[in-house]
Design an enzyme around this catalytic site. Structure first.
Site, short mmCIF file in Angstrom:
data_model
loop_
_atom_site.label_atom_id
_atom_site.label_comp_id
_atom_site.label_asym_id
_atom_site.label_seq_id
_atom_site.Cartn_x
_atom_site.Cartn_y
_atom_site.Cartn_z
N ASN A 73 -27.38 26.02 -15.48
CA ASN A 73 -27.02 24.58 -15.19
C ASN A 73 -26.56 24.05 -16.53
O ASN A 73 -25.67 23.02 -16.31
CB ASN A 73 -28.30 23.81 -14.57
CG ASN A 73 -29.61 23.51 -15.54
OD1 ASN A 73 -29.86 24.52 -15.69
ND2 ASN A 73 -29.75 22.33 -15.56
N HIS A 74 -26.81 24.29 -17.41
CA HIS A 74 -26.40 23.69 -18.74
C HIS A 74 -24.79 24.13 -19.12
O HIS A 74 -24.21 23.08 -19.53
CB HIS A 74 -27.34 24.03 -19.91
CG HIS A 74 -28.63 23.17 -19.86
ND1 HIS A 74 -28.67 21.78 -20.53
CD2 HIS A 74 -29.62 23.29 -19.37
CE1 HIS A 74 -29.89 21.66 -20.32
NE2 HIS A 74 -30.52 21.98 -19.57
N HIS A 181 -34.63 28.76 -15.62
CA HIS A 181 -34.28 27.48 -15.15
C HIS A 181 -35.44 26.49 -15.36
O HIS A 181 -35.70 25.50 -15.93
CB HIS A 181 -33.91 27.31 -13.76
CG HIS A 181 -33.36 26.06 -13.44
ND1 HIS A 181 -32.64 24.89 -14.13
CD2 HIS A 181 -33.77 25.14 -12.21
CE1 HIS A 181 -32.39 23.89 -13.63
NE2 HIS A 181 -33.00 23.98 -12.37
#
Length: 217
Positions: A73-74, A181
């Site tokens: 997600n980063h 995550h």
């Protein structure tokens, strides 16, 4: 969406949790297992960047032939920020979530490397190990691995429902799935899903595990 890997007939396979710019921690961990860049393979659950000063060095690992990661997600946050530009809400969201390292690394250089690296970061990987099938995504796998290519992208890189609900239902169609995550105090297994993000950027603990050890888990 998905990259498949045949069995490694020359060396060992390892999985590692979210890096978040902790390049030195990774190098120490690899030295600790006498990792061979010519024979062994390293599979990373994503989030190579953010919160750590050596994020650019971690991102460049995507181009190494022995290193295989998925998109986290980063990486997604960073690319959205570059697409919308400095001063946008996406840029501010990235800064809030640890993207400040880009100032020292250089905005234009980082954008160029990130764009190239993303072509090496699929949403999922599948690895053959000792006659077993391992899956890897950043956050949350679908309930049926055989439908991975139809899975919701946001769930794969952002999802947390399984761990929030302590859901131990096994993912079918695969022997094990490795994810990151969500930070856990120590590696956690729910059903056949292994959580490896032990918060390296804040705890100094980076989890690196031999794939054959995961089989014993």
């Amino acid at each position: 969406m998905l990259t498949r890997h045949e069995a490694n007939t020359r060396g060992r396979d390892f999985f590692v949790g979210d890096l978040h710019g902790q390049y030195c921690l990774l190098q120490e961990a690899l030295q600790g297992v006498d990792f061979s860049t010519t024979e062994d393979r390293l599979f990373c659950v994503g989030d190579l960047i953010d919160r750590g000063a050596d994020s650019l060095d971690c991102l460049k690992l995507a181009f190494m032939p022995w290193f295989h990661a998925v998109c986290g997600n980063h990486e997604d946050l960073a690319w959205n920020a570059f697409c919308d530009g400095e001063g946008s809400s996406a840029w501010e969201l990235w800064m809030i979530n640890g993207g400040g390292w880009v100032i020292d690394s250089g905005v234009n250089e980082t954008r160029r490397i990130l764009q190239a690296a993303l072509s090496q970061l699929p949403l999922a990987r599948e690895v053959a190990i000792d006659g077993r099938k391992f899956g890897m995504v950043h956050a949350e796998p679908p309930i049926d691995w055989l439908r991975i290519e139809e899975a919701d992208r946001d769930s794969l890189i952002w999802g947390r429902s399984r761990i929030q609900q302590s859901d131990e239902t096994p993912v079918v169609g695969v022997d094990a799935v490795v994810v990151g995550h969500t930070i856990v105090e120590r590696p956690l297994t729910l059903g056949n899903v292994h959580y490896l993000d032990t918060g390296a950027f804040s705890t100094g603990r980076l989890t690196l595990v031999d794939a054959k050890e995961l089989l014993r888990w």
